[in-house]
Scaffold this active site. Sequence first.
Site, PDB file in Angstrom:
ATOM      1  N   GLY A   9       0.862  -1.188   0.000  1.00  0.00           N
ATOM      2  CA  GLY A   9       0.000   0.000   0.000  1.00  0.00           C
ATOM      3  C   GLY A   9       0.897   1.235   0.000  1.00  0.00           C
ATOM      4  O   GLY A   9       1.610   1.495   0.977  1.00  0.00           O
ATOM      5  N   ALA A  10       0.889   1.948  -1.130  1.00  0.00           N
ATOM      6  CA  ALA A  10       1.755   3.134  -1.252  1.00  0.00           C
ATOM      7  C   ALA A  10       0.933   4.412  -1.110  1.00  0.00           C
ATOM      8  O   ALA A  10       1.210   5.424  -1.740  1.00  0.00           O
ATOM      9  CB  ALA A  10       2.478   3.105  -2.598  1.00  0.00           C
ATOM     10  N   GLY A  11      -0.092   4.337  -0.277  1.00  0.00           N
ATOM     11  CA  GLY A  11      -0.928   5.513  -0.031  1.00  0.00           C
ATOM     12  C   GLY A  11      -0.310   6.384   1.046  1.00  0.00           C
ATOM     13  O   GLY A  11       0.914   6.391   1.234  1.00  0.00           O
ATOM     14  N   GLY A  14       1.358   4.177   3.951  1.00  0.00           N
ATOM     15  CA  GLY A  14       2.446   3.350   3.426  1.00  0.00           C
ATOM     16  C   GLY A  14       3.633   4.172   2.946  1.00  0.00           C
ATOM     17  O   GLY A  14       4.784   3.880   3.286  1.00  0.00           O
ATOM     18  N   ARG A  82     -10.919   5.788   6.105  1.00  0.00           N
ATOM     19  CA  ARG A  82     -12.216   6.391   6.454  1.00  0.00           C
ATOM     20  C   ARG A  82     -12.402   7.769   5.855  1.00  0.00           C
ATOM     21  O   ARG A  82     -11.444   8.508   5.657  1.00  0.00           O
ATOM     22  CB  ARG A  82     -12.319   6.610   7.959  1.00  0.00           C
ATOM     23  CG  ARG A  82     -12.204   5.456   8.775  1.00  0.00           C
ATOM     24  CD  ARG A  82     -12.790   5.775  10.135  1.00  0.00           C
ATOM     25  NE  ARG A  82     -11.777   6.215  11.084  1.00  0.00           N
ATOM     26  CZ  ARG A  82     -12.077   6.645  12.296  1.00  0.00           C
ATOM     27  NH1 ARG A  82     -13.327   6.735  12.679  1.00  0.00           N
ATOM     28  NH2 ARG A  82     -11.122   7.004  13.122  1.00  0.00           N
ATOM     29  N   ASN A  95     -11.835  -4.090   2.981  1.00  0.00           N
ATOM     30  CA  ASN A  95     -10.447  -4.322   3.397  1.00  0.00           C
ATOM     31  C   ASN A  95     -10.166  -5.790   3.691  1.00  0.00           C
ATOM     32  O   ASN A  95      -9.023  -6.244   3.588  1.00  0.00           O
ATOM     33  CB  ASN A  95     -10.090  -3.430   4.590  1.00  0.00           C
ATOM     34  CG  ASN A  95      -9.867  -1.991   4.143  1.00  0.00           C
ATOM     35  OD1 ASN A  95      -9.892  -1.697   2.945  1.00  0.00           O
ATOM     36  ND2 ASN A  95      -9.658  -1.091   5.080  1.00  0.00           N
ATOM     37  N   ASN A 120      -7.393  -0.997   8.511  1.00  0.00           N
ATOM     38  CA  ASN A 120      -8.548  -1.027   9.422  1.00  0.00           C
ATOM     39  C   ASN A 120      -9.715  -1.817   8.847  1.00  0.00           C
ATOM     40  O   ASN A 120      -9.801  -1.964   7.631  1.00  0.00           O
ATOM     41  CB  ASN A 120      -9.007   0.416   9.685  1.00  0.00           C
ATOM     42  CG  ASN A 120      -8.266   1.053  10.829  1.00  0.00           C
ATOM     43  OD1 ASN A 120      -8.000   0.396  11.823  1.00  0.00           O
ATOM     44  ND2 ASN A 120      -7.945   2.334  10.687  1.00  0.00           N
ATOM     45  N   ARG A 151      -1.224   9.480  20.885  1.00  0.00           N
ATOM     46  CA  ARG A 151      -2.233  10.549  20.931  1.00  0.00           C
ATOM     47  C   ARG A 151      -2.470  10.952  22.384  1.00  0.00           C
ATOM     48  O   ARG A 151      -2.497  12.148  22.724  1.00  0.00           O
ATOM     49  CB  ARG A 151      -3.539  10.061  20.283  1.00  0.00           C
ATOM     50  CG  ARG A 151      -3.408  10.011  18.767  1.00  0.00           C
ATOM     51  CD  ARG A 151      -4.673   9.541  18.068  1.00  0.00           C
ATOM     52  NE  ARG A 151      -4.517   9.729  16.623  1.00  0.00           N
ATOM     53  CZ  ARG A 151      -5.034   8.939  15.701  1.00  0.00           C
ATOM     54  NH1 ARG A 151      -5.777   7.896  16.040  1.00  0.00           N
ATOM     55  NH2 ARG A 151      -4.845   9.187  14.427  1.00  0.00           N
ATOM     56  N   HIS A 175      -8.969  -1.220  18.468  1.00  0.00           N
ATOM     57  CA  HIS A 175      -8.694   0.108  17.898  1.00  0.00           C
ATOM     58  C   HIS A 175     -10.008   0.681  17.392  1.00  0.00           C
ATOM     59  O   HIS A 175     -10.294   0.695  16.208  1.00  0.00           O
ATOM     60  CB  HIS A 175      -7.693  -0.055  16.748  1.00  0.00           C
ATOM     61  CG  HIS A 175      -7.247   1.253  16.157  1.00  0.00           C
ATOM     62  ND1 HIS A 175      -6.805   2.303  16.908  1.00  0.00           N
ATOM     63  CD2 HIS A 175      -7.159   1.644  14.868  1.00  0.00           C
ATOM     64  CE1 HIS A 175      -6.477   3.294  16.103  1.00  0.00           C
ATOM     65  NE2 HIS A 175      -6.691   2.928  14.862  1.00  0.00           N
TER      66      HIS A 175
HETATM   67  N1  LIG Z   1      -4.029   0.893  12.551  1.00  0.00           N
HETATM   68  C1  LIG Z   1      -4.071   2.212  12.603  1.00  0.00           C
HETATM   69  O1  LIG Z   1      -3.898   2.797  13.661  1.00  0.00           O
HETATM   70  C2  LIG Z   1      -4.315   2.993  11.348  1.00  0.00           C
HETATM   71  C3  LIG Z   1      -4.001   4.355  11.277  1.00  0.00           C
HETATM   72  C4  LIG Z   1      -4.207   5.044  10.077  1.00  0.00           C
HETATM   73  C5  LIG Z   1      -4.741   4.383   8.981  1.00  0.00           C
HETATM   74  N2  LIG Z   1      -5.058   3.064   9.093  1.00  0.00           N
HETATM   75  C6  LIG Z   1      -5.611   2.315   7.962  1.00  0.00           C
HETATM   76  O2  LIG Z   1      -4.561   2.087   7.022  1.00  0.00           O
HETATM   77  C7  LIG Z   1      -5.135   1.909   5.720  1.00  0.00           C
HETATM   78  C8  LIG Z   1      -4.410   2.822   4.716  1.00  0.00           C
HETATM   79  O3  LIG Z   1      -4.663   4.170   5.013  1.00  0.00           O
HETATM   80  P1  LIG Z   1      -4.111   5.298   4.021  1.00  0.00           P
HETATM   81  O4  LIG Z   1      -4.453   6.590   4.623  1.00  0.00           O
HETATM   82  O5  LIG Z   1      -2.709   5.010   3.638  1.00  0.00           O
HETATM   83  O6  LIG Z   1      -5.044   5.032   2.754  1.00  0.00           O
HETATM   84  P2  LIG Z   1      -4.731   5.442   1.225  1.00  0.00           P
HETATM   85  O7  LIG Z   1      -6.021   5.364   0.509  1.00  0.00           O
HETATM   86  O8  LIG Z   1      -3.932   6.689   1.163  1.00  0.00           O
HETATM   87  O9  LIG Z   1      -3.780   4.246   0.710  1.00  0.00           O
HETATM   88  C9  LIG Z   1      -4.212   2.928   0.558  1.00  0.00           C
HETATM   89  C10 LIG Z   1      -3.428   2.328  -0.594  1.00  0.00           C
HETATM   90  O10 LIG Z   1      -3.733   0.917  -0.666  1.00  0.00           O
HETATM   91  C11 LIG Z   1      -3.664   0.573  -2.034  1.00  0.00           C
HETATM   92  N3  LIG Z   1      -4.315  -0.715  -2.290  1.00  0.00           N
HETATM   93  C12 LIG Z   1      -5.650  -0.975  -2.373  1.00  0.00           C
HETATM   94  N4  LIG Z   1      -5.829  -2.284  -2.659  1.00  0.00           N
HETATM   95  C13 LIG Z   1      -4.589  -2.840  -2.742  1.00  0.00           C
HETATM   96  C14 LIG Z   1      -4.128  -4.155  -3.011  1.00  0.00           C
HETATM   97  N5  LIG Z   1      -4.966  -5.144  -3.239  1.00  0.00           N
HETATM   98  N6  LIG Z   1      -2.797  -4.365  -3.026  1.00  0.00           N
HETATM   99  C15 LIG Z   1      -1.918  -3.346  -2.799  1.00  0.00           C
HETATM  100  N7  LIG Z   1      -2.314  -2.092  -2.543  1.00  0.00           N
HETATM  101  C16 LIG Z   1      -3.625  -1.838  -2.515  1.00  0.00           C
HETATM  102  C17 LIG Z   1      -4.353   1.746  -2.722  1.00  0.00           C
HETATM  103  O11 LIG Z   1      -4.068   1.760  -4.112  1.00  0.00           O
HETATM  104  C18 LIG Z   1      -3.765   2.913  -1.968  1.00  0.00           C
HETATM  105  O12 LIG Z   1      -2.595   3.421  -2.586  1.00  0.00           O
HETATM  106  C19 LIG Z   1      -6.637   2.229   5.879  1.00  0.00           C
HETATM  107  O13 LIG Z   1      -7.357   1.028   6.018  1.00  0.00           O
HETATM  108  C20 LIG Z   1      -6.680   3.024   7.170  1.00  0.00           C
HETATM  109  O14 LIG Z   1      -7.939   2.948   7.795  1.00  0.00           O
HETATM  110  C21 LIG Z   1      -4.844   2.371  10.234  1.00  0.00           C
END
Ligand SMILES: NC(=O)c1ccc[n+]([C@@H]2O[C@H](COP(=O)([O-])OP(=O)(O)OC[C@H]3O[C@@H](n4cnc5c(N)ncnc54)[C@H](O)[C@@H]3O)[C@@H](O)[C@H]2O)c1
Length: 308
Positions: A9-11, A14, A82, A95, A120, A151, A175
């Site tokens: 996940g390079a969002g 990531g 979210r 997810n 999540n 936090r 969480h």
């Molecule tokens: N555990 C925690 O405390 C916590 C904190 C923040 C965010 N999160 C969760 O982390 C996740 C990512 O958040 P974000 O802000 O980076 O989201 P984001 O939308 O910026 O990035 C998500 C990335 O996942 C990629 N993706 C989707 N399907 C995929 C697949 N099958 N294989 C590879 N990559 C895939 C998307 O293309 C996107 O680049 C969310 O589910 C968010 O709720 C968890």
Amino acid sequence: MNRKVTVVGAGNVGATLAQRLADKEVADVVLIDILEGIPQGKGLDIRQAGPVEGSDSQVIGTNDYADTAGSDVVVITAGIARKPGMSRDDLLNTNYKIVKECTEKALKASPNTIIIVVSNPLDAMCQVAYKVAGIPKQRVFGMAGVLDSARMRTFIAMELGVSVDNVHAFVLGGHGDTMVPLPRFSTVAGVPITELMSAERVDAICKRTASGGAEIVGYLKTGSAYYAPSASTAEMVEAVLKDKHKILPSCCYLEGEFGIKGLYVGVPAQLGAKGVEKIWEIKLTDPENAALQKSAAAVKELVDALKL
Ligand SMILES: NC(=O)c1ccc[n+]([C@@H]2O[C@H](COP(=O)([O-])OP(=O)(O)OC[C@H]3O[C@@H](n4cnc5c(N)ncnc54)[C@H](O)[C@@H]3O)[C@@H](O)[C@H]2O)c1
């Protein structure tokens, strides 16, 4: 580097995590995503910060799991995040499919890896990864407690006007809204916060901590937090790669600890090269235990809905 970390996940989370790991020079980093070009572009961009940051970490972006082979740690951040009005639980079904696929593919390329889940709803996604991976529970755990505690530490430091270095905080449980901040174990220079502020202020800090993620989603509108989440995940990755035996609140598979069985829930865990080395089963008061059991029941409801 002789250590390799794959970030799936390079969002927002990531890519920021990849940047933090590279800046700290703790490992080489592979950033993988289904989107073409995004991981490659972000990976190259992060690598080009190396000369300025003084880091020789090699960072690449890819769409091919072959490039992730031999990873010591795989962090799963893939999935949707979210938007305002959504709870983490609303992400469940989408997810689930994503985390399942990423776990299968990443593990095939790196059969000995440790998996840290971030996607999540966190506790349920850990359960998915564990079930799909079929590897020892010590090697699959999730990040949430470090963030929730960070936090709470921030709010305590803001309230008392002291350095965050002096503040420790403890948050257990799932969480989500039912997370369990523990003021009794939250200290400033070793002094419990219950002795440093009124019960009302302690309560307000606990409430703000529990809705800490939603507060940021409310501002951002298009996504959720990622600076503190990536910093928190980097701390866990470092604890593993440096075999630090560091106690961090982590989402772990419980088999009777805290009276919870067959479920991933946030607890104090000692992290090292083998993953979760030990769960620290601290003694809780009756109200604290009741809150933890309530939180675990909320996690179980989600997990049951997945029919794993
Ligand atoms: N555990 C925690 O405390 C916590 C904190 C923040 C965010 N999160 C969760 O982390 C996740 C990512 O958040 P974000 O802000 O980076 O989201 P984001 O939308 O910026 O990035 C998500 C990335 O996942 C990629 N993706 C989707 N399907 C995929 C697949 N099958 N294989 C590879 N990559 C895939 C998307 O293309 C996107 O680049 C969310 O589910 C968010 O709720 C968890």
